[in-house]
Design an enzyme around this catalytic site. Structure first.
Site, PDB file in Angstrom:
ATOM      1  N   ARG A   1      40.673  13.917 -27.705  1.00  0.00           N
ATOM      2  CA  ARG A   1      41.816  12.956 -28.042  1.00  0.00           C
ATOM      3  C   ARG A   1      42.935  13.561 -27.502  1.00  0.00           C
ATOM      4  O   ARG A   1      44.221  13.555 -27.980  1.00  0.00           O
ATOM      5  CB  ARG A   1      41.923  13.088 -29.465  1.00  0.00           C
ATOM      6  CG  ARG A   1      40.818  12.620 -30.324  1.00  0.00           C
ATOM      7  CD  ARG A   1      40.675  11.091 -29.985  1.00  0.00           C
ATOM      8  NE  ARG A   1      39.786  10.281 -31.072  1.00  0.00           N
ATOM      9  CZ  ARG A   1      38.351  10.288 -30.911  1.00  0.00           C
ATOM     10  NH1 ARG A   1      37.926  10.656 -29.638  1.00  0.00           N
ATOM     11  NH2 ARG A   1      37.812   9.702 -31.820  1.00  0.00           N
TER      12      ARG A   1
ATOM     13  N   GLU B   1      45.573  12.632 -35.937  1.00  0.00           N
ATOM     14  CA  GLU B   1      45.329  12.207 -34.630  1.00  0.00           C
ATOM     15  C   GLU B   1      46.442  11.105 -34.137  1.00  0.00           C
ATOM     16  O   GLU B   1      46.597  10.797 -32.895  1.00  0.00           O
ATOM     17  CB  GLU B   1      43.989  11.447 -34.597  1.00  0.00           C
ATOM     18  CG  GLU B   1      43.310  11.136 -33.212  1.00  0.00           C
ATOM     19  CD  GLU B   1      42.555  10.046 -33.458  1.00  0.00           C
ATOM     20  OE1 GLU B   1      42.968   8.848 -33.449  1.00  0.00           O
ATOM     21  OE2 GLU B   1      41.338  10.118 -33.631  1.00  0.00           O
TER      22      GLU B   1
ATOM     23  N   SER C   1      40.506   7.045 -37.593  1.00  0.00           N
ATOM     24  CA  SER C   1      40.681   8.377 -37.813  1.00  0.00           C
ATOM     25  C   SER C   1      42.102   8.417 -38.013  1.00  0.00           C
ATOM     26  O   SER C   1      42.676   8.718 -36.846  1.00  0.00           O
ATOM     27  CB  SER C   1      40.019   9.387 -36.704  1.00  0.00           C
ATOM     28  OG  SER C   1      38.428   9.069 -36.705  1.00  0.00           O
TER      29      SER C   1
HETATM   30  N1  EPU Z   1      31.492  13.079 -43.054  1.00  0.00           N
HETATM   31  C1  EPU Z   1      31.260  13.297 -44.462  1.00  0.00           C
HETATM   32  N2  EPU Z   1      32.102  12.331 -45.114  1.00  0.00           N
HETATM   33  C2  EPU Z   1      33.013  11.327 -44.781  1.00  0.00           C
HETATM   34  C3  EPU Z   1      32.945  11.212 -43.259  1.00  0.00           C
HETATM   35  C4  EPU Z   1      32.120  12.011 -42.312  1.00  0.00           C
HETATM   36  O1  EPU Z   1      30.407  14.040 -44.823  1.00  0.00           O
HETATM   37  O2  EPU Z   1      33.640  10.642 -45.279  1.00  0.00           O
HETATM   38  C5  EPU Z   1      30.490  13.822 -42.343  1.00  0.00           C
HETATM   39  C6  EPU Z   1      29.309  12.855 -41.509  1.00  0.00           C
HETATM   40  O3  EPU Z   1      28.379  12.705 -42.480  1.00  0.00           O
HETATM   41  C7  EPU Z   1      28.739  13.751 -40.515  1.00  0.00           C
HETATM   42  C8  EPU Z   1      30.346  14.194 -39.884  1.00  0.00           C
HETATM   43  O4  EPU Z   1      31.054  14.191 -40.938  1.00  0.00           O
HETATM   44  O5  EPU Z   1      28.044  14.492 -40.541  1.00  0.00           O
HETATM   45  C9  EPU Z   1      31.039  13.371 -39.005  1.00  0.00           C
HETATM   46  O6  EPU Z   1      31.186  12.110 -39.174  1.00  0.00           O
HETATM   47  P1  EPU Z   1      31.094  10.804 -38.370  1.00  0.00           P
HETATM   48  O7  EPU Z   1      29.888  10.926 -37.360  1.00  0.00           O
HETATM   49  O8  EPU Z   1      31.336   9.640 -39.046  1.00  0.00           O
HETATM   50  O9  EPU Z   1      32.178  11.159 -37.173  1.00  0.00           O
HETATM   51  P2  EPU Z   1      33.728  11.557 -37.231  1.00  0.00           P
HETATM   52  O10 EPU Z   1      33.593  12.805 -36.859  1.00  0.00           O
HETATM   53  O11 EPU Z   1      34.122  11.443 -38.773  1.00  0.00           O
HETATM   54  C10 EPU Z   1      34.488  10.729 -34.984  1.00  0.00           C
HETATM   55  C11 EPU Z   1      35.611  10.383 -34.248  1.00  0.00           C
HETATM   56  C12 EPU Z   1      35.324   8.623 -34.615  1.00  0.00           C
HETATM   57  C13 EPU Z   1      34.169   8.407 -34.047  1.00  0.00           C
HETATM   58  C14 EPU Z   1      33.140   8.754 -34.735  1.00  0.00           C
HETATM   59  C15 EPU Z   1      31.991   8.564 -33.922  1.00  0.00           C
HETATM   60  C16 EPU Z   1      37.519  11.714 -34.474  1.00  0.00           C
HETATM   61  C17 EPU Z   1      38.545  12.161 -35.323  1.00  0.00           C
HETATM   62  N3  EPU Z   1      36.990  10.753 -35.040  1.00  0.00           N
HETATM   63  O12 EPU Z   1      34.505  10.712 -36.387  1.00  0.00           O
HETATM   64  O13 EPU Z   1      36.751   7.987 -33.951  1.00  0.00           O
HETATM   65  O14 EPU Z   1      34.280   6.812 -34.094  1.00  0.00           O
HETATM   66  O15 EPU Z   1      33.263  10.408 -34.371  1.00  0.00           O
HETATM   67  O16 EPU Z   1      31.746   8.944 -32.627  1.00  0.00           O
HETATM   68  O17 EPU Z   1      36.995  12.412 -33.533  1.00  0.00           O
HETATM   69  C18 EPU Z   1      38.802   7.137 -34.291  1.00  0.00           C
HETATM   70  O18 EPU Z   1      39.203   8.274 -33.269  1.00  0.00           O
HETATM   71  O19 EPU Z   1      39.645   6.483 -34.784  1.00  0.00           O
HETATM   72  C19 EPU Z   1      37.366   7.154 -34.560  1.00  0.00           C
HETATM   73  C20 EPU Z   1      37.187   6.553 -35.597  1.00  0.00           C
END
Ligand code: EPU
Length: 337
Positions: free
Chosen positions: A163, A333, A235
């Site tokens: 990012r 972000e 995010s």
């Molecule tokens: N999780 C929770 N509770 C929640 C959300 C997430 O427990 O409410 C846990 C999930 O179960 C998982 C971990 O956190 O174990 C990661 O969650 P997820 O796979 O949904 O991805 P993320 O890290 O929350 C990132 C990006 C997203 C992108 C997804 C998929 C960032 C800040 N966000 O989210 O990007 O779509 O991975 O690759 O890096 C964006 O930038 O706007 C965005 C949506």
């Protein structure tokens, strides 16, 4: 043609849907139009507003917003295996992904359904499901406001990271992105390692471009609110990168905590901000017009009528609760103005 708007309501130009105004907004098609405006008006404060999917206006903006409007897409090279395509800044990101999938070109399919313009995509190096836009970019053309000319920068010079890019740092206040050049490939390179992607792709019959795009769109739609329905910017926070020792201490206490390695860095680990917020008991929590989304805790939503100031205040509250529970700082972000 260049169009200048004064005291313009930004509600429809930011995906949070906050009702702030800008003193001036300039839409431009070409670098020449941009140059002539800059020479004449010499604005001391300006910002580039793409599709407005990653910007939070916390007050009325008292400078000039530049909004590119050119959105052409041109194939520059095609050697049978790879295609180099130049896309102007205002082209919708997901329409570009859809075009690549329809034309059998691999490289950006995992970035399906991200609300963005093409010009905004490199600024924060949009990323999802194990892919980042930097891996498909070859070069970027931008207008350099210091030099007052168009400059071309190669991918290696863009300072891309998680990012992150040079456009958020050294070139902030200098560069106005005009067009991005991508190299896409006909050789299939399915990237299915993240979360449920493989399961969803297999359920659709295997790793074709179309199936991958459909799977990613479905996963996103199941977790992320549609900004047309509920104001949000995806995010709100970045996943925090913490010293390895901090991650290990937390893993001792919370063995199920998601924790990722960071390429080329042994000393740090990346945590999931969504998990931290969720485990702080804030998923679905709401104060007035602002809340944490009930299906993805990384996303802050405007339930309707929130001001930018309220959104920011709520975001600070979320950070302080996470810091209090886990001792970890999470940072926005989104660009906060
Ligand atoms: N999780 C929770 N509770 C929640 C959300 C997430 O427990 O409410 C846990 C999930 O179960 C998982 C971990 O956190 O174990 C990661 O969650 P997820 O796979 O949904 O991805 P993320 O890290 O929350 C990132 C990006 C997203 C992108 C997804 C998929 C960032 C800040 N966000 O989210 O990007 O779509 O991975 O690759 O890096 C964006 O930038 O706007 C965005 C949506």
């Amino acid at each position: 043609m260049k169009r200048i708007y004064n005291n313009i309501n930004l509600e429809k130009r930011n995906s949070f849907g906050v009702k702030q105004e800008a003193r001036t907004l300039v839409e431009f098609d070409t670098a020449e139009e941009l140059k002539s405006y800059l020479e004449e008006a010499k604005p001391s404060k300006w910002y580039v507003l793409g599709a407005g999917n990653n910007t939070l206006f916390t007050a009325d903006y008292d400078g000039v917003l530049f909004a590119p409007t050119a959105s052409s897409r041109t194939i520059l090279e095609d050697d049978g295996e790879s295609v180099v395509v130049r896309v102007e800044a205002a082209h919708d990101w997901d329409e570009f992904v859809a075009w690549s999938v329809d034309n059998g070109l691999w490289g950006i399919e995992n970035l399906s359904a991200i609300p963005s313009s093409v010009g905004a995509a490199p600024v924060q190096n949009i990323g999802a499901y194990g892919a980042e836009v930097k891996d498909a970019i070859t070069a970027i053309d931008y207008f350099d406001v210091d030099k007052m000319e168009v400059v071309r920068i190669k991918c290696e010079e863009c300072g891309f990271g998680y990012r992150e890019s040079v456009f958020k740092h050294e070139l902030r206040g200098v560069a106005i992105i005009l067009a991005v050049e991508f190299k896409l490939h006909r050789t299939p390179t399915p990237n299915l390692g993240y979360g449920d992607v493989i399961k969803e792709v297999e359920a659709r019959g295997g790793a074709t471009l179309k199936n991958i795009r459909e799977a990613i769109c479905a996963i996103r739609a199941s977790k992320l609110p549609d900004p047309k329905v509920l104001g949000n910017a995806g995010s709100f926070f970045k996943n925090p990168i913490v010293p390895r020792i901090v991650a290990e201490r937390l893993l001792n206490e919370y063995p199920s905590m998601p924790c990722y390695t960071v390429p080329n860095r042994d000393d740090v680990m990346k945590l999931a901000a969504g998990w931290l917020i969720d485990q702080s008991g804030l998923k679905g929590y709401r104060e007035g017009h602002v809340g944490v989304h009930d299906r993805q805790a990384l996303v802050l939503v405007n339930h309707g009528g929130a001001t930018g100031g309220e959104m920011l205040h709520f975001a600070e509250f979320v950070c302080s609760v996470v810091k209090g529970k886990f001792g970890v700082e999470i940072a926005p972000e989104v660009n906060i103005l």
